[in-house]
Write a protein that holds these residues in place. Sequence first.
Motif, PDB file in Angstrom:
ATOM      1  N   VAL A 157     125.926  25.531  83.786  1.00  0.00           N
ATOM      2  CA  VAL A 157     124.766  24.658  83.620  1.00  0.00           C
ATOM      3  C   VAL A 157     123.569  25.488  83.214  1.00  0.00           C
ATOM      4  O   VAL A 157     123.230  26.468  83.887  1.00  0.00           O
ATOM      5  CB  VAL A 157     124.438  23.937  84.956  1.00  0.00           C
ATOM      6  N   SER A 158     122.957  25.138  82.114  1.00  0.00           N
ATOM      7  CA  SER A 158     121.729  25.819  81.705  1.00  0.00           C
ATOM      8  C   SER A 158     120.727  24.793  81.211  1.00  0.00           C
ATOM      9  O   SER A 158     120.913  24.207  80.155  1.00  0.00           O
ATOM     10  CB  SER A 158     122.008  26.828  80.578  1.00  0.00           C
ATOM     11  N   PHE A 159     119.724  24.552  82.007  1.00  0.00           N
ATOM     12  CA  PHE A 159     118.598  23.760  81.516  1.00  0.00           C
ATOM     13  C   PHE A 159     117.440  23.965  82.482  1.00  0.00           C
ATOM     14  O   PHE A 159     117.603  24.546  83.546  1.00  0.00           O
ATOM     15  CB  PHE A 159     118.949  22.277  81.364  1.00  0.00           C
ATOM     16  N   SER A 160     116.277  23.502  82.058  1.00  0.00           N
ATOM     17  CA  SER A 160     115.128  23.682  82.937  1.00  0.00           C
ATOM     18  C   SER A 160     114.241  22.448  82.900  1.00  0.00           C
ATOM     19  O   SER A 160     114.334  21.631  81.993  1.00  0.00           O
ATOM     20  CB  SER A 160     114.331  24.921  82.522  1.00  0.00           C
ATOM     21  N   VAL A 161     113.441  22.313  83.926  1.00  0.00           N
ATOM     22  CA  VAL A 161     112.473  21.219  84.001  1.00  0.00           C
ATOM     23  C   VAL A 161     111.097  21.842  84.191  1.00  0.00           C
ATOM     24  O   VAL A 161     110.913  22.698  85.073  1.00  0.00           O
ATOM     25  CB  VAL A 161     112.783  20.271  85.179  1.00  0.00           C
ATOM     26  N   ARG A 162     110.171  21.431  83.353  1.00  0.00           N
ATOM     27  CA  ARG A 162     108.830  21.995  83.419  1.00  0.00           C
ATOM     28  C   ARG A 162     107.883  21.077  84.184  1.00  0.00           C
ATOM     29  O   ARG A 162     108.168  19.898  84.353  1.00  0.00           O
ATOM     30  CB  ARG A 162     108.272  22.178  82.003  1.00  0.00           C
ATOM     31  N   ALA A 163     106.789  21.630  84.607  1.00  0.00           N
ATOM     32  CA  ALA A 163     105.746  20.820  85.239  1.00  0.00           C
ATOM     33  C   ALA A 163     105.331  19.727  84.272  1.00  0.00           C
ATOM     34  O   ALA A 163     105.178  19.978  83.084  1.00  0.00           O
ATOM     35  CB  ALA A 163     104.560  21.690  85.607  1.00  0.00           C
ATOM     36  N   GLY A 164     105.179  18.516  84.780  1.00  0.00           N
ATOM     37  CA  GLY A 164     104.740  17.422  83.927  1.00  0.00           C
ATOM     38  C   GLY A 164     105.851  16.756  83.148  1.00  0.00           C
ATOM     39  O   GLY A 164     105.600  15.925  82.294  1.00  0.00           O
ATOM     40  N   GLU A 165     107.088  17.139  83.461  1.00  0.00           N
ATOM     41  CA  GLU A 165     108.203  16.623  82.682  1.00  0.00           C
ATOM     42  C   GLU A 165     109.148  15.802  83.560  1.00  0.00           C
ATOM     43  O   GLU A 165     109.381  16.147  84.711  1.00  0.00           O
ATOM     44  CB  GLU A 165     108.964  17.809  82.093  1.00  0.00           C
ATOM     45  N   PHE A 166     109.668  14.729  83.015  1.00  0.00           N
ATOM     46  CA  PHE A 166     110.614  13.867  83.731  1.00  0.00           C
ATOM     47  C   PHE A 166     111.952  13.991  83.008  1.00  0.00           C
ATOM     48  O   PHE A 166     112.083  13.582  81.866  1.00  0.00           O
ATOM     49  CB  PHE A 166     110.102  12.419  83.671  1.00  0.00           C
ATOM     50  N   VAL A 167     112.925  14.604  83.669  1.00  0.00           N
ATOM     51  CA  VAL A 167     114.244  14.766  83.058  1.00  0.00           C
ATOM     52  C   VAL A 167     115.245  13.869  83.780  1.00  0.00           C
ATOM     53  O   VAL A 167     115.310  13.873  85.018  1.00  0.00           O
ATOM     54  CB  VAL A 167     114.705  16.240  83.111  1.00  0.00           C
ATOM     55  N   GLY A 168     115.975  13.079  83.026  1.00  0.00           N
ATOM     56  CA  GLY A 168     116.972  12.182  83.619  1.00  0.00           C
ATOM     57  C   GLY A 168     118.357  12.786  83.529  1.00  0.00           C
ATOM     58  O   GLY A 168     118.681  13.491  82.572  1.00  0.00           O
ATOM     59  N   LEU A 169     119.168  12.525  84.534  1.00  0.00           N
ATOM     60  CA  LEU A 169     120.572  12.935  84.511  1.00  0.00           C
ATOM     61  C   LEU A 169     121.412  11.667  84.512  1.00  0.00           C
ATOM     62  O   LEU A 169     121.268  10.827  85.398  1.00  0.00           O
ATOM     63  CB  LEU A 169     120.929  13.772  85.748  1.00  0.00           C
ATOM     64  N   VAL A 170     122.278  11.518  83.527  1.00  0.00           N
ATOM     65  CA  VAL A 170     123.163  10.351  83.509  1.00  0.00           C
ATOM     66  C   VAL A 170     124.590  10.834  83.333  1.00  0.00           C
ATOM     67  O   VAL A 170     124.832  11.942  82.863  1.00  0.00           O
ATOM     68  CB  VAL A 170     122.805   9.361  82.375  1.00  0.00           C
ATOM     69  N   GLY A 171     125.516   9.990  83.721  1.00  0.00           N
ATOM     70  CA  GLY A 171     126.926  10.350  83.588  1.00  0.00           C
ATOM     71  C   GLY A 171     127.753   9.483  84.502  1.00  0.00           C
ATOM     72  O   GLY A 171     127.204   8.802  85.368  1.00  0.00           O
TER      73      GLY A 171
END
Lengths: 340, 424
Positions: B26-40
């Motif tokens: 797994v390689s990803f990042s979440v920055r301040a001010g960001e909304f990242v969704g996970l679906v599956g």
Amino acid sequence: MAADSRRSSRAVIAGLAFSLALAVVAGVMFGAVRVPFGDVLGALGRALTGTATGVGDAVIVDLRLPRVLLAALVGASLATAGVLYQALFRNALADPYILGVSSGAGLGATIMLVAGGSSLLGRVVGVPLGAFAGALLTITVVVRLASRTGRLEATSLLLAGVAVSYTLSAVTSFLMVVARESMQAVVFWMMGGLTGASWPYVWLLTGLLLVGLAVPMAFSRHLDLMLLGDERAGQLGLNVERFKIFALGCASLVVAGAVSVSGLIGFVGLMTPHMVRLVLGPDHRALLPASAIAGALVLVLSDLIARIVLAPVEIPVGIVTALAGGPFFVWLLVRKERVR
Amino acid sequence: MSAGDVLVAFEDASVGYGSRAVVEHVSFSVRAGEFVGLVGPNAAGKSTLLRALTGSASVLAGSVSLGGSPLARLTPKERALLVGVVPQTPTAAFAFSARAFVEMGRNPHLGTMQSVSAEDRAVVEDVMRLTDTERLAAETIDTLSGGDLQRLTVAQALAQQPQVLLLDEATAHLDLNHALQVLDLVRRLADEGLAVLGVFHDLDLAARYSDRIAVVAAGRVREPVEPERALDAAVVSDVFDVRAVVRTDPVSGTVSVTPIVRGADVARTTRGPVGVVCGSGSGARVLRRLAQAGVGTSCGALSEGDIDQAVAVALGADLVTLPPFGEIDADAEERVRSAYSTTRACVVCDTPFGRANVANLRAAVRAGVPLVLVGEMTPERDYSGGEATALWAEAVCAGAERVSDEGAAIAALLGMLDGEGHDG
């Protein structure tokens, strides 16, 4: 609102403490021989000023008073342990007796009694140490057994507790038969014997209870968090594993003290916290001290009943608590079913 | 913390339980001010990723960091100062007051024996107001509904004043109104600098609120990208095994996924093909039903953006795709006619005809195969200057079967195919 509930908690605790004081006085007054209230106060006064005289004073100061105080301390210890176990396992049915911890402490104490004889040092230091080791080992084994599947199910915890409890009681009985010469002492103690009460025990239990109650009270917020479940408590910043070990250590300490003095007394640790929670809610800052006082009250009254029902013959106090506690346990089970 | 700082970072991490990895590399990042969704799909490991961040699942390889520090170096308390979690199913076995419950979120800010200060109480008031739970303050939580409890749990997590918020299907127990309320709030907090990583089952909600979406499937996490790139019909079909129409919702302006049929319910094509003259959604039901029956379809020429075009693509039907609002030129019409002529029968769905699409009808009538006509050709349906009406009459004269609705059309088509089967 928060201030209101805190004030009402204080009122409940004060009321419980006052009832306990009355029960202690009643416990000293009634027994094989009835001592008038005035004589109780007189004897206490003379004992405090070091001017005690005669057999009458001795009965009160050296027999009745330590016994009643011991009943209070044992009751408080068991109730404290009950609160801790119920929080850590989020299980209203958990208490030292049902989890097998009392039996474990009993076996540890028996081993020390059989091995160490009945010197005062052995009784006041060796036996509690054995009981503490037994209690710690037992709760470790019971939790391991119950969480084999990775999750700690309420039912499997109780089943593991009962199974371990029976096994350890059997070992204790076996030891009693093998070591005949110490059998009498062990039997005497096992029956729930507050009869052996004396001041050294009172000091011992006071010390253990101070540690085992005061320390968890300092961590009452953490106990509250445990009620939300291990995972949630961890998410809210609690080091769950470390806290569990620490709190189980405290619970084992007070159980060890209670068991090494009075043998196996069931249901006080189950009933008392439960009743108090119904009145005060689950906040441990109030629940812990209130349960300790209520536990003391319950056992002082039970001991009083045990002494006067068949007077001059005494019945073991464990019988009285079991007679009240058994039906209470059934009621809890039924109520739980209905809630589901 | 300045806007844009990386607050959550997975670097070639494998996470799981015990020694068993659930998600790898797994390689990803979440920055301040960001909304990242996970679906599956279920059990793909979405929640495991979140749980790895709070120590409930283990990091087996690679590295995971929070607020710039490696996860392993944070104590539970330090971690709780950085990350708040809203779990899937909140528990309320004991009768705490709602206020006391929210106050527990202040735990990481308090010393062991320290009790809540006026400042802590102010934070609690604040988050209860934000989550619209003030009126519940005095209630005991074991008497509350799942939705109220869920919003209190959101309040509890916000009371931690975290820099990162993890949502594990946080709105699963909420009605639509409260779900939007909670997600609007979280979105606003993200805009103010919170980093949000949220697991969603509802793809529309994921697309509506996320800046980027990562698809978790088969033990892997795809690089998070904008919702419209992360969720196309092919991804939905691959990952969820659902044939779906994915388009931009005209109201929210975000990607919306409309499932047509489960992949498992699409039978292998064994019969047909059948020609379908459709458009604007008139053929969607027929196409879906025929796909389930294992009948291949040929849909004529349809414009991009047309619902039936999206359905036909999702179901793998044969068609000629035109640009949006494109007209069918002579070349396209000839291709359509030739496709229709290889079918066993053609159905004309209850769609209006105008200059742009009348060529499909013309191709069907001239294809020389049996026709099934749905409904009547009325003036309200003919915007082609009379040509559609003329073609319709021509078909009727040639012996086309006429049915009143799509259900009857499907029955007639299947009857024709079965009849042929028996004859052959």
